[in-house]
Design a protein around this motif. Structure first.
Motif, PDB file in Angstrom:
ATOM      1  N   THR A   1      -9.833  16.583  22.542  1.00  0.00           N
ATOM      2  CA  THR A   1      -9.096  15.552  21.789  1.00  0.00           C
ATOM      3  C   THR A   1      -8.840  16.019  20.354  1.00  0.00           C
ATOM      4  O   THR A   1      -7.746  15.877  19.814  1.00  0.00           O
TER       5      THR A   1
ATOM      6  N   LEU B   1      -0.668  17.346  14.902  1.00  0.00           N
ATOM      7  CA  LEU B   1      -0.442  17.263  13.457  1.00  0.00           C
ATOM      8  C   LEU B   1       0.306  18.492  12.944  1.00  0.00           C
ATOM      9  O   LEU B   1       1.150  18.394  12.052  1.00  0.00           O
TER      10      LEU B   1
ATOM     11  N   PHE C   1      -0.594  21.037   6.580  1.00  0.00           N
ATOM     12  CA  PHE C   1      -2.049  21.140   6.358  1.00  0.00           C
ATOM     13  C   PHE C   1      -2.814  21.512   7.615  1.00  0.00           C
ATOM     14  O   PHE C   1      -3.851  22.169   7.556  1.00  0.00           O
TER      15      PHE C   1
ATOM     16  N   ASP D   1      -8.174   7.417  21.168  1.00  0.00           N
ATOM     17  CA  ASP D   1      -9.049   8.531  20.760  1.00  0.00           C
ATOM     18  C   ASP D   1      -8.236   9.591  20.019  1.00  0.00           C
ATOM     19  O   ASP D   1      -8.690  10.161  19.023  1.00  0.00           O
ATOM     20  N   ALA D   2      -7.030   9.848  20.530  1.00  0.00           N
ATOM     21  CA  ALA D   2      -6.182  10.859  19.902  1.00  0.00           C
ATOM     22  C   ALA D   2      -5.767  10.410  18.501  1.00  0.00           C
ATOM     23  O   ALA D   2      -5.758  11.205  17.557  1.00  0.00           O
TER      24      ALA D   2
ATOM     25  N   ALA E   1      -8.630  10.860  16.158  1.00  0.00           N
ATOM     26  CA  ALA E   1      -8.820  12.277  15.837  1.00  0.00           C
ATOM     27  C   ALA E   1      -7.806  12.729  14.790  1.00  0.00           C
ATOM     28  O   ALA E   1      -8.150  13.422  13.828  1.00  0.00           O
ATOM     29  N   ARG E   2      -6.557  12.314  14.955  1.00  0.00           N
ATOM     30  CA  ARG E   2      -5.528  12.705  13.975  1.00  0.00           C
ATOM     31  C   ARG E   2      -5.826  12.097  12.606  1.00  0.00           C
ATOM     32  O   ARG E   2      -5.725  12.770  11.577  1.00  0.00           O
TER      33      ARG E   2
ATOM     34  N   LEU F   1      -8.739  11.173  11.432  1.00  0.00           N
ATOM     35  CA  LEU F   1      -9.893  11.880  10.877  1.00  0.00           C
ATOM     36  C   LEU F   1      -9.457  13.177  10.178  1.00  0.00           C
ATOM     37  O   LEU F   1      -9.894  13.474   9.064  1.00  0.00           O
ATOM     38  N   LEU F   2      -8.573  13.916  10.839  1.00  0.00           N
ATOM     39  CA  LEU F   2      -8.161  15.206  10.268  1.00  0.00           C
ATOM     40  C   LEU F   2      -7.292  15.010   9.026  1.00  0.00           C
ATOM     41  O   LEU F   2      -7.412  15.760   8.056  1.00  0.00           O
ATOM     42  N   VAL F   3      -6.442  14.010   9.052  1.00  0.00           N
ATOM     43  CA  VAL F   3      -5.603  13.721   7.882  1.00  0.00           C
ATOM     44  C   VAL F   3      -6.500  13.363   6.689  1.00  0.00           C
ATOM     45  O   VAL F   3      -6.325  13.870   5.568  1.00  0.00           O
TER      46      VAL F   3
ATOM     47  N   ASN G   1      -8.475  16.361   5.358  1.00  0.00           N
ATOM     48  CA  ASN G   1      -7.655  17.245   4.530  1.00  0.00           C
ATOM     49  C   ASN G   1      -7.446  16.653   3.138  1.00  0.00           C
ATOM     50  O   ASN G   1      -7.453  17.359   2.141  1.00  0.00           O
TER      51      ASN G   1
END
Lengths: 544, 66
Positions: free
Chosen positions: A389, A397, A403, B33-34, B37-38, B40-42, B45
């Motif tokens: 996931t 992204l 980024f 969930d996806a 996850a996105r 979280l990453l944003v 960063n």
């Protein structure tokens, strides 16, 4: 069959009976290298280049079948440059800078390696392993004609190895039966399944990755560009990954992840391989299969690369996943690190414990390579639903936002190791100096004038590089001569010398090892401290 | 070294929480969930600081029910 296939079939170093096989008492050589793959050939060439009498033994007499290693990085090309073996590789190799990343049915983004300017060699070339081996054997023949003390013996299979403390004894099987050979030093470059390692009962532990990969080289007339294409979860290989990369002669490398529970023999059959490739390349693309193999891999290394007078280099010492091209590239750097040390020890200039620094420096490099290639593998083949996931989130992204692109890991391409903390390396004494040339680093190249480059003037000997400061033209210490190379920023038209070697410092003195790594650097020449640094690099001082 | 903020710091927290729930409206488990996850990453960063991120991972792990 096309022309390239002939390389596989032609014995390059056919068996010839050696006088050693008829000797009343076993002949003793200075160095024996086992295995004529990329690492063994490089090691043997470097040894002979340093004037060390060497016999290279291989159980076969041809180059490797199939292209295997295909991607050679700048640092190994620089090493081949030092050994006079580089031009044929660069002439034949395919240079590439662009990589494309696909996720499912989408073209997510592309990157340009944007190779740094001011280097003589390209960032990478793609070249089949058989060509590399052929060109290295050509180099050996050239050196032999010039009188180099190097022999290569085909169909000479080592069947026993014993370390005798001050030397090594081996038994060798040939078409004419067995004979015995002795050597002061033995370098085992006999691959991941190293028989030498097994004969000495040495362990090789690490992580096994439960996955199979189909690797195929196909010959095709296709207008794919010279780019590296990597797919995550593509329609033609659902849930898995795929790679397409160009090699010379219209040969393309295809790497398809297959998963763990497969019938390996069935998957290798052309009737199963060809439909897979058609799904990937398109129904209308004509291609011919040159080589197909299925591989699994482990990430592991020997605890120590030195066992008395037996040294391990390349895959025999460490094994990594193929992502990032860190196998052959790191093995070639093993040879580069080892041979100058052996030369100094054999000449009696340095103590035998200098060889232990080979283990210290190259196990560090192996750990770095294993870490990087393991991280790539964890990204490419997620081990849990959550890691998948997160991986897919990065890819989604990456399509929209810059980024996330550096987080996409389809292999972190091979770069040389800096030997931070090595016992041979002195503390950094150049305030304001660029971190990339700190002690332990490989020297980056710099253009010197129209058609000249710095690295051509380094290597094979100790060099004292001075930039805008004074120093003696030669220093003698403990039987070693250090030769000065004096450069000034006045001649630095490109600015790369200042950028790579001075940074904020007004001047600099670098002590550079025969493998073109920095041993020490300071702002100005200081006789006592430079001599201490040199003794440290010879294994005669304890590091600060 | 930067410190992870573990005291209330979000301007109009209820609005943020509502927006977060709204973003998940109508999504199945996998798509939710996806999205998490996105997100979280944003956010990671945006924070950028590796020390703070390491503390955040630890803080989240430590708050798991025993």
């Amino acid at each position: 069959m096309n022309a390239t296939n002939k390389i596989f079939d032609t014995p390059l170093y056919p068996y010839e009976r050696s006088a050693d096989q008829d000797a009343a008492t076993p002949a003793r050589h200075t160095a024996i290298v086992i295995g004529a793959g990329p690492v063994g050939l490089t090691t043997a060439i470097d040894l002979a280049h340093q004037g060390i009498e060497t016999v290279l033994l291989d159980e076969n007499d041809k180059v490797s079948f199939g292209s295997r290693a295909i991607c050679f990085a700048k640092r190994p090309l620089e090493i081949f440059g030092r050994l006079g073996a580089e031009q044929a590789l660069i002439d034949k190799g395919v240079e590439w800078d662009v990589g494309k990343i696909f996720f499912q049915d989408r073209d997510v983004y592309q990157f340009d390696l944007q190779p740094e300017q001011g280097h003589e060699r390209p960032a990478f070339i793609n070249l089949q392993q058989y060509y590399l081996e052929k060109f290295l054997v050509d180099r050996i023949r050239e050196m032999q004609e010039a009188g180099a003390p190097l022999e290569i013996r085909g169909q000479n299979k080592v069947v026993s190895v014993s370390d005798r403390g001050d030397g090594v004894e081996v038994r060798v099987e040939t078409p004419d039966g067995e004979y015995e050979l002795h050597a002061d030093w033995l370098i085992a470059c006999d691959g991941a399944c190293s028989p030498t390692r097994a004969m000495l009962g040495l362990e090789f532990e690490g992580r096994v990755f439960e996955d199979n990969f189909l690797i195929a080289d196909v010959v095709m007339e296709a207008d794919f560009p010279s780019e590296r294409w990597f797919w995550f979860d593509p329609p033609f290989n659902r849930g898995q990954s795929a790679l397409l990369h160009q090699q010379p002669d219209g040969v393309w490398r295809i790497d398809l992840q297959l998963g763990w529970d497969i019938d390996r023999e069935a998957e290798k059959k052309p009737e199963n391989v060809i439909p897979r490739l058609k799904a990937m390349l398109g129904e209308d693309v004509d291609f011919e299969l040159e080589w197909v193999s299925i591989y699994t891999f482990k990430c592991r290394r020997m605890e120590s690369f030195r066992h008395g007078r037996v040294l391990f280099a390349g895959d025999s010492a460490h094994e990594v996943s193929p992502f990032g091209a860190r196998g052959a590239n790191s093995g070639i750097q093993d040879a580069d690190n080892l041979v100058w040390k052996l030369k100094l020890v054999i000449d009696g200039v340095a103590p035998e414990n200098l060889i232990d620094s080979y283990d210290a420096e190259r196990t560090r490099a192996a750990d770095e390579n294993i870490l990087n290639s393991t991280r790539s593998t964890d990204f490419i083949t997620p081990r849990s639903e959550t890691s998948r996931t997160l991986r897919d989130a990065v890819l989604d992204l990456a399509e929209h936002y810059p980024f996330a692109r550096p987080m996409v890991n389809s292999g972190r391409l091979s770069v040389p190791c800096t030997y931070d903390g090595s016992p041979l390396v002195s503390a950094d004494a150049l305030t304001g100096g660029p971190p990339r040339t700190r002690p332990g680093s490989p020297c980056p190249d710099v253009p010197l004038g129209e058609h000249d480059y710095l690295l051509r003037h380094l290597g094979d000997r100790f060099v004292l590089l001075t930039i805008d400061c004074e120093a003696p033209d030669e220093i003698e210490e403990e039987g070693v001569t250090v030769t000065r190379l004096a450069l000034t920023t006045q001649d630095d038209r490109t600015g790369f010398l200042k950028e790579r070697y001075l940074g904020e410092a007004p001047s600099a003195v670098y002590l550079i090892r025969p493998d073109q790594h920095v041993a020490a650097r300071r702002i100005e020449y200081n006789e006592t401290l430079m001599r201490t640094a040199l003794r440290r690099t010879l294994g005669k001082e304890v590091a600060k | 070294m930067s410190e992870l903020i573990l005291t209330p710091n979000i301007d109009r927290g209820d609005d943020f929480y509502a927006a977060l729930l709204k973003a998940h409206d109508g999504l199945n488990k996998a798509d939710s969930d996806a999205l998490n996850a996105r997100l979280l990453l944003v956010l990671a960063n945006h924070i950028g600081d590796g020390e703070v991120l390491a503390q955040a991972i630890e803080a989240a792990a430590n708050a798991a029910p025993r």
